[in-house]
Design a protein around this motif. Structure first.
Motif, PDB file in Angstrom:
ATOM      1  N   ARG A 118       0.834  -1.235  -0.012  1.00  0.00           N
ATOM      2  CA  ARG A 118      -0.084  -0.095  -0.163  1.00  0.00           C
ATOM      3  C   ARG A 118       1.060   1.256  -0.018  1.00  0.00           C
ATOM      4  O   ARG A 118       2.172   1.328   0.670  1.00  0.00           O
ATOM      5  CB  ARG A 118      -1.025  -0.162   1.126  1.00  0.00           C
ATOM      6  CG  ARG A 118      -1.903  -1.037   1.224  1.00  0.00           C
ATOM      7  CD  ARG A 118      -2.501  -1.215   2.354  1.00  0.00           C
ATOM      8  NE  ARG A 118      -1.736  -1.485   3.630  1.00  0.00           N
ATOM      9  CZ  ARG A 118      -1.534  -2.605   3.952  1.00  0.00           C
ATOM     10  NH1 ARG A 118      -1.811  -3.769   3.126  1.00  0.00           N
ATOM     11  NH2 ARG A 118      -0.723  -2.916   4.862  1.00  0.00           N
ATOM     12  N   ASN A 132      -4.160   1.077  -2.894  1.00  0.00           N
ATOM     13  CA  ASN A 132      -4.174  -0.547  -2.631  1.00  0.00           C
ATOM     14  C   ASN A 132      -3.250  -1.428  -3.395  1.00  0.00           C
ATOM     15  O   ASN A 132      -2.592  -0.850  -4.228  1.00  0.00           O
ATOM     16  CB  ASN A 132      -5.701  -1.020  -2.554  1.00  0.00           C
ATOM     17  CG  ASN A 132      -5.941  -2.240  -1.790  1.00  0.00           C
ATOM     18  OD1 ASN A 132      -5.031  -2.657  -1.234  1.00  0.00           O
ATOM     19  ND2 ASN A 132      -7.161  -2.855  -1.864  1.00  0.00           N
ATOM     20  N   GLU A 157      -7.453   0.179  -6.937  1.00  0.00           N
ATOM     21  CA  GLU A 157      -8.057   0.682  -5.831  1.00  0.00           C
ATOM     22  C   GLU A 157      -7.408   1.895  -5.141  1.00  0.00           C
ATOM     23  O   GLU A 157      -6.211   1.723  -4.929  1.00  0.00           O
ATOM     24  CB  GLU A 157      -8.609  -0.484  -4.935  1.00  0.00           C
ATOM     25  CG  GLU A 157      -9.788   0.370  -3.802  1.00  0.00           C
ATOM     26  CD  GLU A 157     -10.472  -0.741  -3.010  1.00  0.00           C
ATOM     27  OE1 GLU A 157     -11.343  -0.556  -2.520  1.00  0.00           O
ATOM     28  OE2 GLU A 157      -9.910  -2.049  -2.802  1.00  0.00           O
ATOM     29  N   LYS A 189     -12.722   2.297  -7.094  1.00  0.00           N
ATOM     30  CA  LYS A 189     -12.194   0.656  -7.304  1.00  0.00           C
ATOM     31  C   LYS A 189     -12.274   0.205  -8.737  1.00  0.00           C
ATOM     32  O   LYS A 189     -13.270   0.264  -9.320  1.00  0.00           O
ATOM     33  CB  LYS A 189     -12.741  -0.217  -6.056  1.00  0.00           C
ATOM     34  CG  LYS A 189     -12.365  -1.577  -6.279  1.00  0.00           C
ATOM     35  CD  LYS A 189     -13.084  -2.503  -5.131  1.00  0.00           C
ATOM     36  CE  LYS A 189     -12.567  -3.834  -4.930  1.00  0.00           C
ATOM     37  NZ  LYS A 189     -13.347  -4.486  -3.954  1.00  0.00           N
ATOM     38  N   ASN A 244     -12.785   0.887   3.994  1.00  0.00           N
ATOM     39  CA  ASN A 244     -11.430   1.086   3.766  1.00  0.00           C
ATOM     40  C   ASN A 244     -10.499   0.410   4.630  1.00  0.00           C
ATOM     41  O   ASN A 244      -9.350   0.708   4.693  1.00  0.00           O
ATOM     42  CB  ASN A 244     -11.219   2.604   3.683  1.00  0.00           C
ATOM     43  CG  ASN A 244     -11.622   3.306   2.488  1.00  0.00           C
ATOM     44  OD1 ASN A 244     -11.819   2.677   1.474  1.00  0.00           O
ATOM     45  ND2 ASN A 244     -11.248   4.625   2.275  1.00  0.00           N
ATOM     46  N   TRP A 246      -8.933  -2.258   3.836  1.00  0.00           N
ATOM     47  CA  TRP A 246      -7.652  -2.425   3.384  1.00  0.00           C
ATOM     48  C   TRP A 246      -6.513  -1.580   3.452  1.00  0.00           C
ATOM     49  O   TRP A 246      -5.199  -2.075   3.368  1.00  0.00           O
ATOM     50  CB  TRP A 246      -8.027  -2.575   1.714  1.00  0.00           C
ATOM     51  CG  TRP A 246      -8.450  -1.155   1.205  1.00  0.00           C
ATOM     52  CD1 TRP A 246      -9.612  -0.986   1.075  1.00  0.00           C
ATOM     53  CD2 TRP A 246      -7.448  -0.200   0.908  1.00  0.00           C
ATOM     54  NE1 TRP A 246      -9.950   0.316   0.285  1.00  0.00           N
ATOM     55  CE2 TRP A 246      -8.592   0.780   0.205  1.00  0.00           C
ATOM     56  CE3 TRP A 246      -6.284  -0.016   0.619  1.00  0.00           C
ATOM     57  CZ2 TRP A 246      -8.145   1.777  -0.237  1.00  0.00           C
ATOM     58  CZ3 TRP A 246      -5.695   1.196  -0.005  1.00  0.00           C
ATOM     59  CH2 TRP A 246      -6.762   2.129  -0.569  1.00  0.00           C
ATOM     60  N   ASN A 267      -4.377  -9.739  -3.089  1.00  0.00           N
ATOM     61  CA  ASN A 267      -3.724  -8.566  -2.877  1.00  0.00           C
ATOM     62  C   ASN A 267      -3.061  -8.697  -1.619  1.00  0.00           C
ATOM     63  O   ASN A 267      -2.098  -7.940  -1.383  1.00  0.00           O
ATOM     64  CB  ASN A 267      -5.046  -7.492  -2.553  1.00  0.00           C
ATOM     65  CG  ASN A 267      -5.358  -6.836  -3.997  1.00  0.00           C
ATOM     66  OD1 ASN A 267      -4.776  -7.193  -5.093  1.00  0.00           O
ATOM     67  ND2 ASN A 267      -6.619  -6.141  -4.112  1.00  0.00           N
TER      68      ASN A 267
END
Length: 320
Positions: A118, A132, A157, A189, A244, A246, A267
């Motif tokens: 990230r 992301n 994203e 996204k 959010n 992530w 991911n």
């Protein structure tokens, strides 16, 4: 003094007494005359230069002829200095002009992330972007913040926190979708693995269009999902507390498709899960995917939901 040095150099060259550095200097002058387009010289200057070219490398000149060469060489030296000066100015002028032209052309910069990565990007106007995993954004570094503030999400994203500026709109391009705001925070996204492009608003208002057709104006807690294959959209609400997650390395799946599950695994763990069973491909999953949990524990949870099995081949995990 410069004239005497030049005269001495010419004489040493014609007598074959010049050292390698001096010979190289004279040779470079000749090469420059052959390669560069210098300003046109007068007839007298050409004749003088031709005379020196004929005499250099020939037999030793007589004293009177040598005096003429000294005189001519001084004139040629002055002409050469003038010509090279004009040439240098022209090259500098052309170089500066090229630089100005280059500055006016768009200068694009790509920001991207890999597996489990990230990244936070600070934009020139003070806005920030949190990306992301497996995401890519494109930014015109020349025009940004001079007119509108335009960013293109090429893949993945990203969460945008836009600094308010009533004179310059902030625009995000995502394939057919355009998101336009003045100051707000929202997430977009667009992964190739998913059919939907989504825009989710956390603060402020966001205007979303597709191919110049309005999809709606979103406020806090609202999102729009646009189908890339069917070209239709749905507007709905979302969970502000988990949307959010992530950013902290967690994904909360809620009645999510197998494709969304596979994307979350990719991911976070950099592994691919696949299935050849169409029934499994239609299954839904509600569970957390977190970097804090081992892949083995996560895989066992995935299989337990629908009593599936798995087999691993390299980086690919087949669910059956």
């Amino acid at each position: 003094m410069k004239r005497r040095i030049f005269e001495s150099l010419i004489y040493r060259y014609q007598q074959n007494k010049a050292n390698k550095a001096e010979q190289s200097l004279i040779d470079r002058w000749y090469d420059a005359l052959d390669q560069e387009e210098l300003p046109a010289a007068s007839v007298d200057e050409v004749q003088l230069w031709n005379s020196i070219q004929q005499r250099i490398g020939g037999t030793a000149p007589k004293k009177s002829a040598l005096r003429k060469i000294y005189y001519w060489s001084g004139a040629v030296a002055a002409s050469l200095l003038l010509c090279f000066g004009i040439l240098f100015w022209k090259k500098q002028h052309d170089l500066n002009f090229s630089r100005i032209e280059a500055d006016l052309k768009p200068g694009y910069r790509i920001f991207e992330t890999g597996a489990s990565q990230r990244k936070r990007v600070l934009l020139a106007d003070g806005s920030t972007v949190v990306m992301n995993a497996y995401s890519k954004i494109k930014l015109d570094t020349v025009s940004y913040d001079r007119r509108d503030r335009v960013v293109e999400l090429l893949a993945g994203e990203a969460f945008f926190e836009v600094k308010k500026d009533s004179t310059k709109a902030f625009i995000v391009h995502i394939q057919d979708i355009q998101t336009k705001v003045l100051g707000t925070s929202f997430t977009v996204k667009n992964y190739a693995e998913l059919d939907d492009i989504s825009v989710s608003v956390f603060t402020g208002k966001v205007q979303v269009t597709a191919n110049n057709h309005p999809l709606g104006v979103l406020t806090r807690g609202e999102e729009v999902r646009y189908s890339k294959n069917h070209h239709h959209s749905n507007q709905e609400t979302f969970d502000l507390t988990t949307r959010n997650s992530w950013i902290e390395g967690r994904v909360y799946l809620k009645q999510s498709s197998f494709a969304e599950l596979a994307l979350a695994v990719k991911n976070i763990y950099d592994l691919e899960i696949k299935t050849d069973d169409q029934q499994i491909a239609q299954q839904r999953y509600s569970m957390p995917i977190s970097k804090q949990l081992s892949w083995r524990a996560t895989l066992e949870s995935i299989k337990a939901i629908h009593h599936n099995k798995s087999r691993k081949e390299g980086r690919i995990v087949h669910i059956y």
